[in-house]
Design a protein around this motif. Structure first.
Motif, PDB file in Angstrom:
ATOM      1  N   ALA A  12     -15.366 -37.543   5.290  1.00  0.00           N
ATOM      2  CA  ALA A  12     -16.357 -36.791   4.516  1.00  0.00           C
ATOM      3  C   ALA A  12     -16.904 -35.619   5.337  1.00  0.00           C
ATOM      4  CB  ALA A  12     -17.494 -37.716   4.090  1.00  0.00           C
ATOM      5  N   ARG A  13     -17.157 -35.870   6.613  1.00  0.00           N
ATOM      6  CA  ARG A  13     -17.678 -34.809   7.479  1.00  0.00           C
ATOM      7  C   ARG A  13     -16.674 -33.669   7.623  1.00  0.00           C
ATOM      8  NH1 ARG A  13     -19.692 -39.528  11.539  1.00  0.00           N
ATOM      9  NH2 ARG A  13     -21.639 -40.046  10.427  1.00  0.00           N
ATOM     10  N   GLN A  14     -15.411 -34.025   7.738  1.00  0.00           N
ATOM     11  CA  GLN A  14     -14.384 -32.998   7.922  1.00  0.00           C
ATOM     12  C   GLN A  14     -14.055 -32.276   6.623  1.00  0.00           C
ATOM     13  OE1 GLN A  14     -13.412 -31.975  10.846  1.00  0.00           O
ATOM     14  NE2 GLN A  14     -14.667 -33.542  11.848  1.00  0.00           N
ATOM     15  N   VAL A  15     -14.163 -32.975   5.490  1.00  0.00           N
ATOM     16  CA  VAL A  15     -13.989 -32.304   4.199  1.00  0.00           C
ATOM     17  C   VAL A  15     -15.085 -31.252   4.017  1.00  0.00           C
ATOM     18  CG1 VAL A  15     -14.138 -32.604   1.686  1.00  0.00           C
ATOM     19  CG2 VAL A  15     -12.752 -34.175   3.063  1.00  0.00           C
ATOM     20  N   ALA A  16     -16.325 -31.629   4.335  1.00  0.00           N
ATOM     21  CA  ALA A  16     -17.437 -30.679   4.228  1.00  0.00           C
ATOM     22  C   ALA A  16     -17.214 -29.475   5.136  1.00  0.00           C
ATOM     23  CB  ALA A  16     -18.752 -31.382   4.584  1.00  0.00           C
ATOM     24  N   ARG A  17     -16.756 -29.758   6.330  1.00  0.00           N
ATOM     25  CA  ARG A  17     -16.498 -28.670   7.289  1.00  0.00           C
ATOM     26  C   ARG A  17     -15.386 -27.758   6.796  1.00  0.00           C
ATOM     27  NH1 ARG A  17     -13.643 -29.569  13.152  1.00  0.00           N
ATOM     28  NH2 ARG A  17     -13.348 -27.376  13.666  1.00  0.00           N
ATOM     29  N   ALA A  18     -14.283 -28.359   6.318  1.00  0.00           N
ATOM     30  CA  ALA A  18     -13.132 -27.563   5.889  1.00  0.00           C
ATOM     31  C   ALA A  18     -13.445 -26.719   4.660  1.00  0.00           C
ATOM     32  CB  ALA A  18     -11.946 -28.485   5.599  1.00  0.00           C
ATOM     33  N   LEU A  19     -14.262 -27.266   3.746  1.00  0.00           N
ATOM     34  CA  LEU A  19     -14.579 -26.551   2.506  1.00  0.00           C
ATOM     35  C   LEU A  19     -15.828 -25.688   2.633  1.00  0.00           C
ATOM     36  CD1 LEU A  19     -13.812 -29.340  -0.154  1.00  0.00           C
ATOM     37  CD2 LEU A  19     -12.287 -27.606   0.810  1.00  0.00           C
ATOM     38  N   GLY A  20     -16.443 -25.699   3.807  1.00  0.00           N
ATOM     39  CA  GLY A  20     -17.629 -24.864   4.041  1.00  0.00           C
ATOM     40  C   GLY A  20     -18.834 -25.313   3.248  1.00  0.00           C
ATOM     41  N   MET A  21     -18.983 -26.636   3.066  1.00  0.00           N
ATOM     42  CA  MET A  21     -20.095 -27.177   2.285  1.00  0.00           C
ATOM     43  C   MET A  21     -21.047 -27.971   3.171  1.00  0.00           C
ATOM     44  SD  MET A  21     -18.102 -28.604  -1.107  1.00  0.00           S
ATOM     45  CE  MET A  21     -16.968 -27.584  -2.033  1.00  0.00           C
ATOM     46  N   GLU A  22     -22.296 -28.047   2.735  1.00  0.00           N
ATOM     47  CA  GLU A  22     -23.263 -28.911   3.402  1.00  0.00           C
ATOM     48  C   GLU A  22     -22.900 -30.365   3.123  1.00  0.00           C
ATOM     49  OE1 GLU A  22     -27.992 -30.225   3.062  1.00  0.00           O
ATOM     50  OE2 GLU A  22     -27.234 -28.505   1.913  1.00  0.00           O
ATOM     51  N   LEU A  23     -23.146 -31.240   4.103  1.00  0.00           N
ATOM     52  CA  LEU A  23     -22.893 -32.666   3.931  1.00  0.00           C
ATOM     53  C   LEU A  23     -24.216 -33.411   3.817  1.00  0.00           C
ATOM     54  CD1 LEU A  23     -21.001 -35.167   3.955  1.00  0.00           C
ATOM     55  CD2 LEU A  23     -21.285 -35.199   6.447  1.00  0.00           C
ATOM     56  N   ILE A  24     -24.351 -34.223   2.779  1.00  0.00           N
ATOM     57  CA  ILE A  24     -25.503 -35.116   2.615  1.00  0.00           C
ATOM     58  C   ILE A  24     -24.989 -36.542   2.742  1.00  0.00           C
ATOM     59  CG2 ILE A  24     -27.295 -35.928   1.034  1.00  0.00           C
ATOM     60  CD1 ILE A  24     -27.424 -33.099  -0.110  1.00  0.00           C
ATOM     61  N   GLU A  25     -25.522 -37.287   3.701  1.00  0.00           N
ATOM     62  CA  GLU A  25     -25.026 -38.633   3.990  1.00  0.00           C
ATOM     63  C   GLU A  25     -26.023 -39.694   3.526  1.00  0.00           C
ATOM     64  OE1 GLU A  25     -23.468 -39.273   7.925  1.00  0.00           O
ATOM     65  OE2 GLU A  25     -23.111 -37.137   8.253  1.00  0.00           O
ATOM     66  N   VAL A  68     -22.225 -29.241  -2.610  1.00  0.00           N
ATOM     67  CA  VAL A  68     -22.287 -29.991  -1.361  1.00  0.00           C
ATOM     68  C   VAL A  68     -21.312 -31.172  -1.425  1.00  0.00           C
ATOM     69  CG1 VAL A  68     -24.716 -29.377  -1.018  1.00  0.00           C
ATOM     70  CG2 VAL A  68     -24.123 -31.566  -2.123  1.00  0.00           C
ATOM     71  N   VAL A  69     -21.086 -31.777  -0.266  1.00  0.00           N
ATOM     72  CA  VAL A  69     -20.348 -33.036  -0.189  1.00  0.00           C
ATOM     73  C   VAL A  69     -21.378 -34.150  -0.025  1.00  0.00           C
ATOM     74  CG1 VAL A  69     -18.718 -34.435   1.140  1.00  0.00           C
ATOM     75  CG2 VAL A  69     -18.283 -31.973   0.813  1.00  0.00           C
ATOM     76  N   LEU A  70     -21.321 -35.131  -0.913  1.00  0.00           N
ATOM     77  CA  LEU A  70     -22.219 -36.283  -0.843  1.00  0.00           C
ATOM     78  C   LEU A  70     -21.423 -37.501  -0.392  1.00  0.00           C
ATOM     79  CD1 LEU A  70     -24.887 -37.829  -1.385  1.00  0.00           C
ATOM     80  CD2 LEU A  70     -24.113 -38.092  -3.763  1.00  0.00           C
ATOM     81  N   LEU A  71     -21.788 -38.052   0.746  1.00  0.00           N
ATOM     82  CA  LEU A  71     -21.146 -39.254   1.268  1.00  0.00           C
ATOM     83  C   LEU A  71     -22.001 -40.472   0.936  1.00  0.00           C
ATOM     84  CD1 LEU A  71     -19.209 -40.928   3.080  1.00  0.00           C
ATOM     85  CD2 LEU A  71     -20.644 -40.245   5.030  1.00  0.00           C
ATOM     86  N   ILE A  72     -21.418 -41.423   0.214  1.00  0.00           N
ATOM     87  CA  ILE A  72     -22.046 -42.729  -0.018  1.00  0.00           C
ATOM     88  C   ILE A  72     -21.251 -43.710   0.835  1.00  0.00           C
ATOM     89  CG2 ILE A  72     -22.734 -44.448  -1.719  1.00  0.00           C
ATOM     90  CD1 ILE A  72     -22.690 -42.283  -3.844  1.00  0.00           C
ATOM     91  N   ASP A  73     -21.809 -44.053   1.982  1.00  0.00           N
ATOM     92  CA  ASP A  73     -21.055 -44.734   3.032  1.00  0.00           C
ATOM     93  C   ASP A  73     -21.223 -46.251   2.984  1.00  0.00           C
ATOM     94  OD1 ASP A  73     -19.309 -44.596   5.204  1.00  0.00           O
ATOM     95  OD2 ASP A  73     -20.934 -44.638   6.652  1.00  0.00           O
ATOM     96  N   GLU A  74     -20.098 -46.961   2.944  1.00  0.00           N
ATOM     97  CA  GLU A  74     -20.048 -48.430   2.958  1.00  0.00           C
ATOM     98  C   GLU A  74     -20.783 -49.025   1.751  1.00  0.00           C
ATOM     99  OE1 GLU A  74     -21.323 -49.661   6.887  1.00  0.00           O
ATOM    100  OE2 GLU A  74     -19.300 -49.322   7.663  1.00  0.00           O
TER     101      GLU A  74
END
Length: 279
Positions: free
Chosen positions: A43-56, A110-116
């Protein structure tokens, strides 16, 4: 924009296809796999590659779906009313935005990560169905409806600790991250330890995969653990011969980086005893 991996993350072809399919379909990407196979980092790398903010949003056993939307602090409002604070007249002052609200309210996608997600109660995924489908929810205390300005890229990870409801699975694009084979693992190691001598790398990974395939092992070491182990091998300036010599005793050198419970250590000690006894 297409995700193709980054200089810090080796993404297999099937993984990049899954990410881009989920983005195109505007559906959550559900990623399963062993712990330590890079699901959260994806998720972190997808956000980085697509130039989006990451919300975890990291899920715990006590996490409720409502917390992802908002929380109403009635206790603070009661206290302020007793103190005569003017803030009590506006209930919005006591609404705390959750991670989904933050993602919905963002000016840019943005990229939203819903982790575990599998750590939470079994009803947790079902409680988010409507919000993830419609990309909106109602705030009962204020009477407003929060609608996503831009539909976020949603990545959901699971360690397969419990089954997820069928209704939830239908709304996701699914991908299982298989444990990397030797060649892919060499690419991953190259990202973290560029220029590592091939003889040492081959000897170390051969021993690592032998450990993983040992019958009766309770917890197989993961990608993150082999990277820790390699870091220790480099710090100790060990050679391929050091590793091969240690293999006679069954327990790998610096095995505490790979074996994480007493049952697995005892298993290798038994194997070493049997080897010395010639059984």
């Amino acid at each position: 924009m297409k995700f193709t991996g980054t200089d810090a993350y080796v993404a297999t072809d099937d993984l990049t296809v899954a990410v881009n399919a989920a983005v195109t379909l505007e559906r959550p990407l559900l990623v399963k796999g062993e712990p330590g196979t890079g699901k959260t980092e994806l998720a972190r790398q997808v956000a980085r590659a697509l130039g989006m903010e990451l919300i975890e949003w990291h899920i715990k056993s006590t996490t409720r779906a409502q917390q992802g939307l908002y929380e109403y602090d009635a206790v603070s409002r009661l206290r302020d009313s007793q103190l005569g604070d003017e803030r009590v007249h506006d209930v919005a002052n006591y609404i705390k935005r959750g991670k989904l609200w933050q993602a919905f309210a963002a000016d840019k996608r943005v990229v939203l990560l819903i982790d575990e997600i599998d750590k939470a109660d079994i009803e947790f995924p079902n409680d988010l169905l409507q919000e993830l489908d419609r990309m909106e929810f109602h705030v009962y205390e204020t009477g407003e409806t929060v609608t996503a300005r831009q539909r976020p890229v949603v990545i959901i990870t699971s360690n397969n600790e419990k089954e997820l409801p069928d209704a939830f699975l239908r709304r996701c694009f699914f991908h299982y991250i298989r444990f990397p084979d030797m060649e892919v693992m060499k690419q991953i190691v190259e990202v973290h330890f560029p220029g590592l001598k091939d003889r040492l790398l081959t000897a170390a990974l051969t021993q690592f995969y032998d450990v993983r395939e040992t019958p009766g092992l309770k917890k197989k070491p993961s990608t993150s653990e082999v990277l820790d182990w390699l870091k220790l091998l480099l710090a100790e300036d060990l050679t391929p011969e050091d590793l091969r010599g240690d293999a006679k005793d069954a327990l790998p050198r610096l095995h505490g980086a790979l074996l994480k419970n007493e049952q697995d250590v005892a298993l290798f000690e038994r194997l070493a005893f049997m080897a010395r006894s010639g059984r």
